[in-house]
Design a protein around this motif. Structure first.
Motif, PDB file in Angstrom:
ATOM      1  N   ALA A 290      12.156  -0.216  -0.991  1.00  0.00           N
ATOM      2  CA  ALA A 290      12.429   0.952  -0.141  1.00  0.00           C
ATOM      3  C   ALA A 290      13.918   1.250  -0.069  1.00  0.00           C
ATOM      4  O   ALA A 290      14.328   2.410   0.065  1.00  0.00           O
ATOM      5  CB  ALA A 290      11.871   0.715   1.268  1.00  0.00           C
ATOM      6  N   VAL A 291      14.744   0.215  -0.167  1.00  0.00           N
ATOM      7  CA  VAL A 291      16.193   0.418  -0.130  1.00  0.00           C
ATOM      8  C   VAL A 291      16.678   1.079  -1.418  1.00  0.00           C
ATOM      9  O   VAL A 291      17.568   1.944  -1.393  1.00  0.00           O
ATOM     10  CB  VAL A 291      16.921  -0.926   0.092  1.00  0.00           C
ATOM     11  N   GLY A 292      16.076   0.718  -2.558  1.00  0.00           N
ATOM     12  CA  GLY A 292      16.594   1.183  -3.839  1.00  0.00           C
ATOM     13  C   GLY A 292      15.854   2.336  -4.483  1.00  0.00           C
ATOM     14  O   GLY A 292      16.370   2.938  -5.416  1.00  0.00           O
ATOM     15  N   HIS A 293      14.656   2.675  -3.994  1.00  0.00           N
ATOM     16  CA  HIS A 293      13.859   3.728  -4.625  1.00  0.00           C
ATOM     17  C   HIS A 293      13.986   5.026  -3.834  1.00  0.00           C
ATOM     18  O   HIS A 293      13.687   5.070  -2.638  1.00  0.00           O
ATOM     19  CB  HIS A 293      12.395   3.290  -4.714  1.00  0.00           C
TER      20      HIS A 293
ATOM     21  N   THR B 188       0.838  -1.204   0.000  1.00  0.00           N
ATOM     22  CA  THR B 188       0.000   0.000   0.000  1.00  0.00           C
ATOM     23  C   THR B 188       0.871   1.251   0.000  1.00  0.00           C
ATOM     24  O   THR B 188       0.574   2.236  -0.701  1.00  0.00           O
ATOM     25  CB  THR B 188      -0.923   0.005   1.224  1.00  0.00           C
ATOM     26  N   THR B 189       1.964   1.226   0.762  1.00  0.00           N
ATOM     27  CA  THR B 189       2.882   2.363   0.807  1.00  0.00           C
ATOM     28  C   THR B 189       3.538   2.599  -0.550  1.00  0.00           C
ATOM     29  O   THR B 189       3.650   3.745  -1.007  1.00  0.00           O
ATOM     30  CB  THR B 189       3.963   2.128   1.873  1.00  0.00           C
ATOM     31  N   VAL B 190       3.961   1.523  -1.207  1.00  0.00           N
ATOM     32  CA  VAL B 190       4.579   1.658  -2.538  1.00  0.00           C
ATOM     33  C   VAL B 190       3.592   2.287  -3.513  1.00  0.00           C
ATOM     34  O   VAL B 190       3.937   3.216  -4.264  1.00  0.00           O
ATOM     35  CB  VAL B 190       5.055   0.286  -3.052  1.00  0.00           C
ATOM     36  N   ILE B 191       2.354   1.797  -3.521  1.00  0.00           N
ATOM     37  CA  ILE B 191       1.347   2.345  -4.432  1.00  0.00           C
ATOM     38  C   ILE B 191       1.085   3.814  -4.131  1.00  0.00           C
ATOM     39  O   ILE B 191       1.001   4.653  -5.045  1.00  0.00           O
ATOM     40  CB  ILE B 191       0.036   1.535  -4.322  1.00  0.00           C
TER      41      ILE B 191
END
Length: 334
Positions: free
Chosen positions: A313-316, A36-39
């Motif tokens: 989250a590490v790479g974006h 949900t956080t990514v979206i």
């Protein structure tokens, strides 16, 4: 296929163990919250920057959406079922839900491969896939066509699940497992193929189409991306002032992206491979380790959905900035 009687069930074994059940709940909640956080974060950046649509971000949103749908429609329902809230659907509703489970799970696999294929194709372009203010708004038509193809073809593949399924009861157990659906009867729904041979034929086609082929293609595109990066890096060292290959100037950024995608693929292949081994052991062997391997398959089935947002989250950059902001606010309020 006629239901068999077997107690205790897989769900009862997991729910009776505080450690297994707590780990299961953590993975389910992490999958729901993370995707949900990514979206929300990546999708908000797409809407906030008019005229500039990064295809990679669109693909990330599509992958996170497929992850979230599988987590909500399947994994969360399994968790609620293990809490003791058993729901038994009618035959028609089982047709619908089994089809949806197979459709979402299958589309999820190919949506993950889509990310690897896109990055490999991007590295071979002469320019990064960004649409400027002077071009048409929205993602490229080829990208929309790719998404439509993934979701529509997998819906067609799921048609047998809409037909060859039925409702059971609390004593029903599966006599056939499919990686793309479920590792135990969910809401009383079980497979109901005309014969054992037709069921195994569908399971075997699922193994080839949604297990072997995507994993092989992921490995090929990943290897191709790494070789392309090596070639570009070598060319940049030999001709630092070359103006002929714009992608070469993006080597550091593309290398970071390649590492993130490689980590995602390794996570996917390890979780998916564990699931494949466990489920096919059940289908073709039925040895003494069946119960344990089905528990392993169940956790492996959700590990990618739960942990992929952590890798992203590490790479974006935008996800990292969002998480740092949230943590700093929590630290300040604390």
């Amino acid at each position: 296929m006629a239901p068999q009687r077997k107690t205790p069930s897989l769900g009862q074994r997991i729910s009776s163990s505080p450690f297994y059940f707590a780990l299961y709940v953590i993975l389910v909640m992490l999958g729901n919250l993370g995707n949900t956080t990514v979206i929300a974060v990546v999708g908000e950046s797409l809407l906030r920057e008019p005229g500039v649509v990064r295809s990679s971000d669109v693909i990330l949103v599509n992958m996170a959406f497929s992850n979230l749908m599988v987590s909500l429609v399947r994994n969360t329902v399994v968790m609620v079922s293990d809490l003791g809230m058993e729901i038994f659907l009618t035959r028609d509703m089982c047709h619908l839900m089994m089809g949806i489970w197979v459709w979402l799970r299958s589309a999820n696999v190919w949506s993950t491969f889509f990310l690897s294929a896109f990055h490999f194709q991007t590295l071979r372009r002469v320019a990064p896939p960004v649409i400027s203010l002077h071009g048409p708004r929205g993602p490229p038509r080829s990208l929309i066509f790719g998404f439509s193809l993934v979701w529509s073809l997998n819906l067609i593949y799921a048609i047998p699940a809409f037909i060859f399924s039925k409702n059971g009861d609390e004593n029903s157990t599966e006599t056939l497992m499919l990686v793309s659906s479920t590792t135990r009867p969910l809401m009383g729904c079980i497979w109901d193929f005309p014969s054992a041979y037709s069921g195994l034929a569908f399971a075997t086609s699922s193994m080839v189409i949604h297990e072997a082929i995507p994993i092989c293609l992921m490995n090929i595109t990943n290897l191709g991306s790494l070789l392309t990066l090596y070639t570009h890096g070598h060319a940049r060292n030999n001709a630092k002032k070359s103006q002929d290959a714009p992608v070469v100037t993006r080597i550091p950024a593309e290398r970071r992206a390649a590492k993130v995608i490689l980590a995602l693929n390794i996570l996917f292949i390890s979780s998916w491979g564990t699931n494949v081994i466990s489920v096919n052991y059940f289908n073709y062997n039925r040895g003494s380790s069946t119960e344990f391997l089905l528990i392993v398959a169940r956790f492996a089935n959700m590990s990618f959905i739960a942990l992929s947002p952590v890798v992203l989250a590490v790479g974006h950059r935008k996800l990292r900035a969002f998480i740092k902001t949230v943590l700093s606010r929590l630290g300040t309020s604390g």
